[in-house]
Design a protein around this motif. Sequence first.
Motif, PDB file in Angstrom:
ATOM      1  N   LEU A  15       0.753  -1.088  -0.135  1.00  0.00           N
ATOM      2  CA  LEU A  15       0.087  -0.018   0.096  1.00  0.00           C
ATOM      3  C   LEU A  15       0.894   1.364  -0.010  1.00  0.00           C
ATOM      4  CD1 LEU A  15      -2.700  -1.025   2.470  1.00  0.00           C
ATOM      5  CD2 LEU A  15      -2.929  -0.777  -0.025  1.00  0.00           C
ATOM      6  N   LEU A  16       1.979   1.161   0.530  1.00  0.00           N
ATOM      7  CA  LEU A  16       2.803   2.418   0.862  1.00  0.00           C
ATOM      8  C   LEU A  16       3.497   2.598  -0.406  1.00  0.00           C
ATOM      9  CD1 LEU A  16       4.315   2.037   4.549  1.00  0.00           C
ATOM     10  CD2 LEU A  16       2.622   3.827   3.592  1.00  0.00           C
ATOM     11  N   GLN A  17       3.820   1.447  -1.032  1.00  0.00           N
ATOM     12  CA  GLN A  17       4.586   1.735  -2.584  1.00  0.00           C
ATOM     13  C   GLN A  17       3.655   2.232  -3.513  1.00  0.00           C
ATOM     14  OE1 GLN A  17       6.089  -2.361  -2.987  1.00  0.00           O
ATOM     15  NE2 GLN A  17       8.164  -1.600  -2.124  1.00  0.00           N
ATOM     16  N   ALA A  18       2.381   1.725  -3.422  1.00  0.00           N
ATOM     17  CA  ALA A  18       1.361   2.264  -4.476  1.00  0.00           C
ATOM     18  C   ALA A  18       1.154   3.740  -4.194  1.00  0.00           C
ATOM     19  CB  ALA A  18       0.101   1.564  -4.052  1.00  0.00           C
ATOM     20  N   ASN A  19       1.450   4.407  -3.291  1.00  0.00           N
ATOM     21  CA  ASN A  19       1.089   5.662  -3.238  1.00  0.00           C
ATOM     22  C   ASN A  19       2.405   6.478  -3.782  1.00  0.00           C
ATOM     23  OD1 ASN A  19      -1.134   5.797  -1.700  1.00  0.00           O
ATOM     24  ND2 ASN A  19      -0.029   5.804   0.296  1.00  0.00           N
ATOM     25  N   GLY A  20       3.651   5.896  -3.674  1.00  0.00           N
ATOM     26  CA  GLY A  20       4.825   6.575  -4.277  1.00  0.00           C
ATOM     27  C   GLY A  20       5.374   7.848  -4.127  1.00  0.00           C
ATOM     28  N   LYS A  21       4.816   8.221  -2.744  1.00  0.00           N
ATOM     29  CA  LYS A  21       5.359   9.592  -2.423  1.00  0.00           C
ATOM     30  C   LYS A  21       6.933   9.560  -1.608  1.00  0.00           C
ATOM     31  CE  LYS A  21       0.925  10.813  -0.046  1.00  0.00           C
ATOM     32  NZ  LYS A  21       0.493  10.925   1.392  1.00  0.00           N
ATOM     33  N   ASP A  22       7.422  10.676  -2.005  1.00  0.00           N
ATOM     34  CA  ASP A  22       8.807  10.630  -1.360  1.00  0.00           C
ATOM     35  C   ASP A  22       8.516  11.152   0.006  1.00  0.00           C
ATOM     36  OD1 ASP A  22      10.358  10.044  -3.815  1.00  0.00           O
ATOM     37  OD2 ASP A  22      10.526  12.047  -4.411  1.00  0.00           O
ATOM     38  N   ARG A  23       9.393  10.241   0.944  1.00  0.00           N
ATOM     39  CA  ARG A  23       9.075  10.809   2.385  1.00  0.00           C
ATOM     40  C   ARG A  23      10.362  10.620   3.114  1.00  0.00           C
ATOM     41  NH1 ARG A  23       5.930   6.552   1.120  1.00  0.00           N
ATOM     42  NH2 ARG A  23       3.719   6.706   0.923  1.00  0.00           N
ATOM     43  N   ILE A  26      11.605   9.026   8.947  1.00  0.00           N
ATOM     44  CA  ILE A  26      10.706   9.026  10.160  1.00  0.00           C
ATOM     45  C   ILE A  26       9.203   9.140   9.623  1.00  0.00           C
ATOM     46  CG2 ILE A  26       9.837  10.175  12.409  1.00  0.00           C
ATOM     47  CD1 ILE A  26      12.814   8.585  12.271  1.00  0.00           C
ATOM     48  N   GLU A  27       8.774  10.002   8.700  1.00  0.00           N
ATOM     49  CA  GLU A  27       7.673  10.070   8.019  1.00  0.00           C
ATOM     50  C   GLU A  27       7.005   8.695   7.651  1.00  0.00           C
ATOM     51  OE1 GLU A  27       5.502  12.321   4.480  1.00  0.00           O
ATOM     52  OE2 GLU A  27       7.340  13.392   5.564  1.00  0.00           O
ATOM     53  N   ALA A  28       8.009   8.321   6.864  1.00  0.00           N
ATOM     54  CA  ALA A  28       7.636   6.792   6.212  1.00  0.00           C
ATOM     55  C   ALA A  28       7.287   5.626   7.371  1.00  0.00           C
ATOM     56  CB  ALA A  28       8.791   6.351   5.544  1.00  0.00           C
TER      57      ALA A  28
END
Length: 55
Positions: A15-23, A26-28
């Motif tokens: 699910l996190l990879q599907a969002n593809g945000k640069d984090r 700590i935020e990740a």
Amino acid sequence: MISNEQRAHDIAIALLQANGKDRKPIEAYHEYINTLLPILKEIDKDFPNGIKEHI
């Protein structure tokens, strides 16, 4: 047998990879935990003894 924890981890990572945000790291991590825990609670409720794999 795959543990409920491993299955929840795999789902949370997908699910996190599907969002593809640069984090930032700590935020990740916070987003991972906030995604993982509800999934794990549901899996534990539905499959208290784990899920057996058919190989």
